[in-house]
Design an enzyme around this catalytic site. Structure first.
Site, short mmCIF file in Angstrom:
data_model
loop_
_atom_site.label_atom_id
_atom_site.label_comp_id
_atom_site.label_asym_id
_atom_site.label_seq_id
_atom_site.Cartn_x
_atom_site.Cartn_y
_atom_site.Cartn_z
N ASP A 15 0.86 -1.18 0.00
CA ASP A 15 0.00 0.00 0.00
C ASP A 15 0.90 1.24 0.00
O ASP A 15 2.10 1.15 0.28
CB ASP A 15 -0.89 -0.04 1.25
CG ASP A 15 -1.77 1.19 1.38
OD1 ASP A 15 -2.44 1.55 0.40
OD2 ASP A 15 -1.76 1.80 2.47
N ASP A 17 -0.31 5.11 1.00
CA ASP A 17 -0.57 6.11 2.03
C ASP A 17 -0.52 5.51 3.42
O ASP A 17 -1.19 4.52 3.71
CB ASP A 17 -1.93 6.78 1.79
CG ASP A 17 -1.90 7.67 0.56
OD1 ASP A 17 -1.07 8.57 0.51
OD2 ASP A 17 -2.72 7.43 -0.36
#
Length: 220
Positions: A15, A17
């Site tokens: 991922d 953020d």
């Protein structure tokens, strides 16, 4: 003192953020603005925005609202977020981690669009993985596992051979639904049952394996 744990995998799915990039300041600015426009409590809105595409968050918060409005607001918000990189920095340990996994099969799996992912990875000074699954790549937002399954398929590995790095409930649930082990990054991740949880990426030491894949040493 708890001993160092190890996990082995053939590929890593990352991922962006709050996992590689700290963009919390931008996210908060944009969603507080949106919440004010809707007459909603911004603090309550911010509890559910992480990990999903913006339109999916809006649909969850305002279930009776026409999806066309959510999609229009999402496009506008993506433009705002892409233009705003003030305060975007790498998560501690991310630069060293990304250098260490350069030769390990890995992919970015993010709810951000391509322009937003490029803006944030660039602002944080992190290399963009050659394989990236973005908002444009999927038909369903996390917590649907589609993004992680596509990432594994593009890298050429079975789900059980992949290790997911995630910070949010939606992302962790997506990785688990894909049949993958999840490393939870950050305090928020601990509540959602990842295989292991780290405060940041400084707790990880990467050992590429001669036969391919990687062994991760996770410090307490």
């Amino acid at each position: 003192m708890t001993a160092t744990r190890t996990l082995t995998a053939r590929a890593l799915l990352l991922d962006m953020d709050s996992t590689l990039v700290n963009s919390e300041a931008v996210v908060e600015r944009c969603w507080r603005r949106w919440a004010a426009e809707q007459g909603m409590d911004a603090d309550e809105v911010l509890k559910v925005v992480h990990g999903r595409q913006g339109w999916a968050t809006m649909a969850a918060l305002l279930p009776d609202r026409p999806m066309e409005q959510n999609l229009a607001d999402n496009r506008r918000m993506l433009e705002q977020e892409t233009a705003d990189t003030d305060g975007v920095v790498p998560v501690p340990g991310a630069p060293v981690f990304m250098t260490a996994i350069a030769a390990v099969p890995h992919a970015l799996v993010t709810s951000a669009s391509v322009p937003l992912a490029e803006a944030r990875m660039g602002a944080a000074g992190l290399p963009m993985p050659g394989v990236r699954i973005t908002a444009e790549s999927v038909s369903a937002s996390k917590p649907d596992p589609e993004g992680f399954l596509k990432g594994a398929a593009e890298l050429g590995f079975a789900p059980e051979d992949c290790l997911v790095f995630e910070d949010s409930e939606a992302g962790i649930r997506a990785g688990q639904a894909a049949g993958m082990r999840v490393v939870g990054v950050g305090e928020r991740a601990a509540a959602f049952g990842p295989a292991v949880q780290v405060d940041d990426l400084t707790q990880l030491r990467v050992e590429p394996l001669p036969e391919g894949g990687v062994r991760l040493h996770i410090a307490p």
